[in-house]
Design a protein around this motif. Structure first.
Motif, PDB file in Angstrom:
ATOM      1  N   UNK A  24       0.789  -1.190  -0.027  1.00 55.01           N
ATOM      2  CA  UNK A  24      -0.031   0.165   0.100  1.00 55.01           C
ATOM      3  C   UNK A  24       0.887   1.381  -0.019  1.00 55.01           C
ATOM      4  N   UNK A  25       0.094   2.598  -0.303  1.00 52.07           N
ATOM      5  CA  UNK A  25       1.057   3.634  -0.381  1.00 52.07           C
ATOM      6  C   UNK A  25      -0.139   4.832  -0.056  1.00 52.07           C
ATOM      7  N   UNK A  26       0.721   5.654   0.280  1.00 54.29           N
ATOM      8  CA  UNK A  26      -0.433   7.288   0.474  1.00 54.29           C
ATOM      9  C   UNK A  26      -0.409   7.770  -1.004  1.00 54.29           C
ATOM     10  N   UNK A  27      -1.531   8.678  -1.106  1.00 57.01           N
ATOM     11  CA  UNK A  27      -1.750   9.347  -2.404  1.00 57.01           C
ATOM     12  C   UNK A  27      -0.510   9.994  -2.823  1.00 57.01           C
ATOM     13  N   UNK A  28       0.267  10.780  -1.752  1.00 61.09           N
ATOM     14  CA  UNK A  28       1.544  11.463  -2.150  1.00 61.09           C
ATOM     15  C   UNK A  28       2.754  10.446  -2.764  1.00 61.09           C
ATOM     16  N   UNK A  29       2.818   9.402  -2.128  1.00 61.49           N
ATOM     17  CA  UNK A  29       3.767   8.525  -2.254  1.00 61.49           C
ATOM     18  C   UNK A  29       3.305   7.684  -3.967  1.00 61.49           C
ATOM     19  N   UNK A  50       0.082   3.681  11.636  1.00 64.69           N
ATOM     20  CA  UNK A  50       0.999   4.398  12.206  1.00 64.69           C
ATOM     21  C   UNK A  50       0.722   5.898  12.224  1.00 64.69           C
ATOM     22  N   UNK A  51      -0.311   6.464  11.582  1.00 62.60           N
ATOM     23  CA  UNK A  51      -0.426   7.793  11.554  1.00 62.60           C
ATOM     24  C   UNK A  51      -2.173   7.881  11.204  1.00 62.60           C
ATOM     25  N   UNK A  52      -2.878   8.326  12.242  1.00 63.65           N
ATOM     26  CA  UNK A  52      -4.362   8.278  11.892  1.00 63.65           C
ATOM     27  C   UNK A  52      -4.709   9.475  11.138  1.00 63.65           C
ATOM     28  N   UNK A  53      -3.938  10.454  10.877  1.00 61.93           N
ATOM     29  CA  UNK A  53      -4.350  11.529  10.140  1.00 61.93           C
ATOM     30  C   UNK A  53      -4.014  10.996   8.521  1.00 61.93           C
ATOM     31  N   UNK A  54      -3.373  10.025   8.159  1.00 63.25           N
ATOM     32  CA  UNK A  54      -3.045   9.525   6.898  1.00 63.25           C
ATOM     33  C   UNK A  54      -4.135   8.473   6.405  1.00 63.25           C
ATOM     34  N   UNK A  55      -4.272   8.406   5.030  1.00 64.31           N
ATOM     35  CA  UNK A  55      -5.015   7.305   4.538  1.00 64.31           C
ATOM     36  C   UNK A  55      -3.936   6.292   3.691  1.00 64.31           C
TER      37      UNK A  55
END
Length: 154
Positions: A51-56, A88-93
């Motif tokens: 998985x990855x964040x939208x930024x990644x 690891x960080x509830x602010x991120x998806x």
């Protein structure tokens, strides 16, 4: 035999690529993935197994976070990806592939093997290996990049 003009080489390489990708998507449609487009495959590779964040995803594809987000929205609507809270960080998806997305990538790998086998039947094993070795030599270690869509549009 006379050498072809230099401009033909990129067109021939792109033609070979395009032929493979068009055949891949025609076969994917027969195998239960009619809505996938080439850009989706690059995006699913950018998401990866972890998985990855939208930024990644945007960085890996060479597009903005917003453009990556739109692609993820489409993959989500088609059932290939899902967003989840980052442990690891509830602010991120985190964007993850669904079972449907993993199935599409697995079938893509099988189809690419079949397509390569067709090239071997047409050109011969040694010739296909020579093409692959030659392309590795000139493309170098950066041959496997996912940013084609961003590069072409930028």
């Amino acid at each position: 035999m006379t050498d072809a003009p230099g401009y033909e080489l990129p067109f021939l390489l792109f033609g070979g690529f395009r032929t493979l990708i068009d055949r891949l998507h025609a076969e994917l449609a027969h195998r239960g993935h009619p809505d996938l487009r080439p850009s989706h495959g690059f995006a699913m590779q950018a998401i990866g197994v972890r998985g990855a964040t939208a930024s990644e995803i945007g960085r890996r594809l060479g597009v903005s976070k917003q453009a990556a987000g739109k692609t993820v929205d489409r993959l989500e609507a088609l059932g290939y990806a899902e967003r989840a809270d980052d442990p690891a960080d509830a602010r991120r998806k985190i964007v993850r592939l669904t079972a449907h997305g993993v199935d599409a990538l697995a079938k893509s790998a099988e189809i690419f093997d079949d397509l390569r086998a067709e090239w071997v039947r047409t050109l011969g094993r040694d010739h296909v290996r020579a093409i692959e070795e030659g392309l590795r030599a000139v493309a170098g270690p950066t041959a496997y990049r996912l940013d084609a869509a961003g590069w072409l549009s930028g």
